[in-house]
Design a protein around this motif. Structure first.
Motif, PDB file in Angstrom:
ATOM      1  N   MET A   1     -88.239  83.495  57.894  1.00  0.00           N
ATOM      2  CA  MET A   1     -88.603  82.112  57.675  1.00  0.00           C
ATOM      3  C   MET A   1     -87.987  81.622  56.369  1.00  0.00           C
ATOM      4  SD  MET A   1     -92.552  81.073  58.587  1.00  0.00           S
ATOM      5  CE  MET A   1     -93.103  81.743  57.080  1.00  0.00           C
ATOM      6  N   ILE A   2     -87.316  80.498  56.459  1.00  0.00           N
ATOM      7  CA  ILE A   2     -86.643  79.930  55.291  1.00  0.00           C
ATOM      8  C   ILE A   2     -87.245  78.561  54.983  1.00  0.00           C
ATOM      9  CG2 ILE A   2     -84.442  79.072  54.388  1.00  0.00           C
ATOM     10  CD1 ILE A   2     -83.047  81.104  56.208  1.00  0.00           C
ATOM     11  N   LEU A   3     -87.389  78.296  53.697  1.00  0.00           N
ATOM     12  CA  LEU A   3     -87.761  76.960  53.235  1.00  0.00           C
ATOM     13  C   LEU A   3     -86.477  76.292  52.743  1.00  0.00           C
ATOM     14  CD1 LEU A   3     -89.830  74.781  52.476  1.00  0.00           C
ATOM     15  CD2 LEU A   3     -90.111  75.949  50.271  1.00  0.00           C
ATOM     16  N   HIS A   4     -86.073  75.236  53.433  1.00  0.00           N
ATOM     17  CA  HIS A   4     -84.875  74.485  53.068  1.00  0.00           C
ATOM     18  C   HIS A   4     -85.305  73.316  52.186  1.00  0.00           C
ATOM     19  CE1 HIS A   4     -82.336  76.575  56.028  1.00  0.00           C
ATOM     20  NE2 HIS A   4     -83.425  76.571  56.781  1.00  0.00           N
ATOM     21  N   HIS A   5     -84.756  73.226  50.993  1.00  0.00           N
ATOM     22  CA  HIS A   5     -85.129  72.207  50.020  1.00  0.00           C
ATOM     23  C   HIS A   5     -83.979  71.211  49.868  1.00  0.00           C
ATOM     24  CE1 HIS A   5     -86.121  71.257  45.549  1.00  0.00           C
ATOM     25  NE2 HIS A   5     -86.561  70.310  46.341  1.00  0.00           N
ATOM     26  N   ILE A   6     -84.230  69.981  50.262  1.00  0.00           N
ATOM     27  CA  ILE A   6     -83.224  68.917  50.201  1.00  0.00           C
ATOM     28  C   ILE A   6     -83.610  67.951  49.084  1.00  0.00           C
ATOM     29  CG2 ILE A   6     -82.078  67.043  51.456  1.00  0.00           C
ATOM     30  CD1 ILE A   6     -81.599  69.784  52.696  1.00  0.00           C
ATOM     31  N   GLN A   7     -82.694  67.748  48.145  1.00  0.00           N
ATOM     32  CA  GLN A   7     -82.979  66.888  46.993  1.00  0.00           C
ATOM     33  C   GLN A   7     -82.170  65.597  46.966  1.00  0.00           C
ATOM     34  OE1 GLN A   7     -83.538  69.163  43.179  1.00  0.00           O
ATOM     35  NE2 GLN A   7     -82.320  70.645  44.323  1.00  0.00           N
ATOM     36  N   THR A   8     -81.194  65.467  47.843  1.00  0.00           N
ATOM     37  CA  THR A   8     -80.309  64.302  47.793  1.00  0.00           C
ATOM     38  C   THR A   8     -80.417  63.468  49.063  1.00  0.00           C
ATOM     39  OG1 THR A   8     -78.485  65.623  48.665  1.00  0.00           O
ATOM     40  CG2 THR A   8     -78.634  65.413  46.274  1.00  0.00           C
ATOM     41  N   SER A   9     -80.124  62.206  48.918  1.00  0.00           N
ATOM     42  CA  SER A   9     -80.140  61.281  50.042  1.00  0.00           C
ATOM     43  C   SER A   9     -78.979  61.606  50.986  1.00  0.00           C
ATOM     44  CB  SER A   9     -79.996  59.855  49.516  1.00  0.00           C
ATOM     45  OG  SER A   9     -79.800  58.956  50.577  1.00  0.00           O
ATOM     46  N   PRO A  10     -79.182  61.495  52.296  1.00  0.00           N
ATOM     47  CA  PRO A  10     -78.080  61.758  53.226  1.00  0.00           C
ATOM     48  C   PRO A  10     -76.940  60.752  53.103  1.00  0.00           C
ATOM     49  CG  PRO A  10     -80.028  61.019  54.413  1.00  0.00           C
ATOM     50  CD  PRO A  10     -80.427  61.210  52.987  1.00  0.00           C
ATOM     51  N   ALA A  28     -88.881  75.772  57.586  1.00  0.00           N
ATOM     52  CA  ALA A  28     -89.516  74.545  57.100  1.00  0.00           C
ATOM     53  C   ALA A  28     -88.519  73.800  56.224  1.00  0.00           C
ATOM     54  CB  ALA A  28     -90.773  74.882  56.316  1.00  0.00           C
ATOM     55  N   ILE A  29     -88.694  72.495  56.160  1.00  0.00           N
ATOM     56  CA  ILE A  29     -87.822  71.658  55.343  1.00  0.00           C
ATOM     57  C   ILE A  29     -88.684  70.864  54.364  1.00  0.00           C
ATOM     58  CG2 ILE A  29     -86.158  69.757  55.344  1.00  0.00           C
ATOM     59  CD1 ILE A  29     -85.227  70.753  58.102  1.00  0.00           C
ATOM     60  N   LEU A  30     -88.280  70.909  53.102  1.00  0.00           N
ATOM     61  CA  LEU A  30     -88.964  70.158  52.048  1.00  0.00           C
ATOM     62  C   LEU A  30     -88.008  69.118  51.492  1.00  0.00           C
ATOM     63  CD1 LEU A  30     -91.224  69.693  49.918  1.00  0.00           C
ATOM     64  CD2 LEU A  30     -90.088  71.445  48.553  1.00  0.00           C
ATOM     65  N   LEU A  31     -88.444  67.870  51.505  1.00  0.00           N
ATOM     66  CA  LEU A  31     -87.655  66.788  50.921  1.00  0.00           C
ATOM     67  C   LEU A  31     -88.249  66.426  49.570  1.00  0.00           C
ATOM     68  CD1 LEU A  31     -87.329  64.447  54.038  1.00  0.00           C
ATOM     69  CD2 LEU A  31     -85.709  66.190  53.250  1.00  0.00           C
ATOM     70  N   MET A  54     -92.152  68.863  54.971  1.00  0.00           N
ATOM     71  CA  MET A  54     -93.003  68.558  53.832  1.00  0.00           C
ATOM     72  C   MET A  54     -92.223  67.664  52.878  1.00  0.00           C
ATOM     73  SD  MET A  54     -94.412  72.403  53.237  1.00  0.00           S
ATOM     74  CE  MET A  54     -92.853  73.132  53.728  1.00  0.00           C
ATOM     75  N   VAL A  55     -92.950  66.820  52.181  1.00  0.00           N
ATOM     76  CA  VAL A  55     -92.325  65.891  51.241  1.00  0.00           C
ATOM     77  C   VAL A  55     -93.129  65.926  49.947  1.00  0.00           C
ATOM     78  CG1 VAL A  55     -91.612  63.502  50.890  1.00  0.00           C
ATOM     79  CG2 VAL A  55     -91.634  64.447  53.192  1.00  0.00           C
ATOM     80  N   LEU A  69     -94.505  56.275  54.435  1.00  0.00           N
ATOM     81  CA  LEU A  69     -94.444  57.699  54.776  1.00  0.00           C
ATOM     82  C   LEU A  69     -95.833  58.332  54.835  1.00  0.00           C
ATOM     83  CD1 LEU A  69     -91.355  58.752  52.618  1.00  0.00           C
ATOM     84  CD2 LEU A  69     -91.417  57.989  54.995  1.00  0.00           C
ATOM     85  N   LYS A  70     -96.831  57.560  55.233  1.00  0.00           N
ATOM     86  CA  LYS A  70     -98.204  58.067  55.240  1.00  0.00           C
ATOM     87  C   LYS A  70     -98.458  59.091  56.342  1.00  0.00           C
ATOM     88  CE  LYS A  70     -99.799  54.011  57.749  1.00  0.00           C
ATOM     89  NZ  LYS A  70    -100.607  52.814  57.652  1.00  0.00           N
ATOM     90  N   ASN A  71     -97.589  59.186  57.337  1.00  0.00           N
ATOM     91  CA  ASN A  71     -97.782  60.142  58.434  1.00  0.00           C
ATOM     92  C   ASN A  71     -97.036  61.456  58.220  1.00  0.00           C
ATOM     93  OD1 ASN A  71     -99.430  58.360  59.868  1.00  0.00           O
ATOM     94  ND2 ASN A  71     -97.649  57.321  60.708  1.00  0.00           N
ATOM     95  N   VAL A  72     -96.504  61.646  57.024  1.00  0.00           N
ATOM     96  CA  VAL A  72     -95.736  62.841  56.693  1.00  0.00           C
ATOM     97  C   VAL A  72     -96.609  63.758  55.838  1.00  0.00           C
ATOM     98  CG1 VAL A  72     -93.652  63.644  55.505  1.00  0.00           C
ATOM     99  CG2 VAL A  72     -93.607  61.490  56.731  1.00  0.00           C
ATOM    100  N   MET A  73     -96.393  65.074  55.956  1.00  0.00           N
ATOM    101  CA  MET A  73     -97.158  66.013  55.144  1.00  0.00           C
ATOM    102  C   MET A  73     -96.687  65.928  53.690  1.00  0.00           C
ATOM    103  SD  MET A  73     -97.418  70.189  55.136  1.00  0.00           S
ATOM    104  CE  MET A  73     -97.900  70.341  56.826  1.00  0.00           C
ATOM    105  N   LEU A  74     -97.528  65.360  52.840  1.00  0.00           N
ATOM    106  CA  LEU A  74     -97.212  65.240  51.424  1.00  0.00           C
ATOM    107  C   LEU A  74     -97.805  66.425  50.678  1.00  0.00           C
ATOM    108  CD1 LEU A  74     -97.983  61.445  50.892  1.00  0.00           C
ATOM    109  CD2 LEU A  74     -95.775  62.511  51.350  1.00  0.00           C
TER     110      LEU A  74
END
Length: 93
Positions: A1-10, A28-31, A54-55, A69-74
């Motif tokens: 299992m990897i946690l992918h951490h994205i810090q920049t806008s696409p 999992a992906i964390l923005l 996750m955000v 973004l209220k429906n996203v896991m914060l």
């Protein structure tokens, strides 16, 4: 299992596009930072939908996106640390 951490806008670089190419369904992906802006575009929101997403809450608040973004896991920074320990590897794109 990897946690992918994205810090920049696409719109700024291809980090999210590359991440989605290599991510597996159990990952999992964390923005964070400007990466949270990806969820404002339907194309990226749909591409992220199969993953546990996750955000970082502070970054959402800082950009005035709490209502949109209220429906996203914060998560907060403590949960970010917990998630990084839970996963086998963390990749920051």
């Amino acid at each position: 299992m990897i946690l992918h951490h994205i810090q920049t806008s696409p719109s700024r670089d291809s980090a999210l596009k590359l991440c989605l190419r290599y991510a597996c369904k159990e990952d999992a992906i964390l923005l964070s930072s400007d990466g949270v802006n990806a969820l404002l575009l339907r194309q990226w929101a749909m591409a992220l939908s199969p993953f546990k997403l996750m955000v970082l809450k502070d970054d959402v608040i800082a950009r005035g996106l709490s209502e949109r973004l209220k429906n996203v896991m914060l998560i907060d920074y403590n949960e970010f640390v917990a998630q990084s320990l839970l996963h086998d590897k963390v990749i920051t794109w």
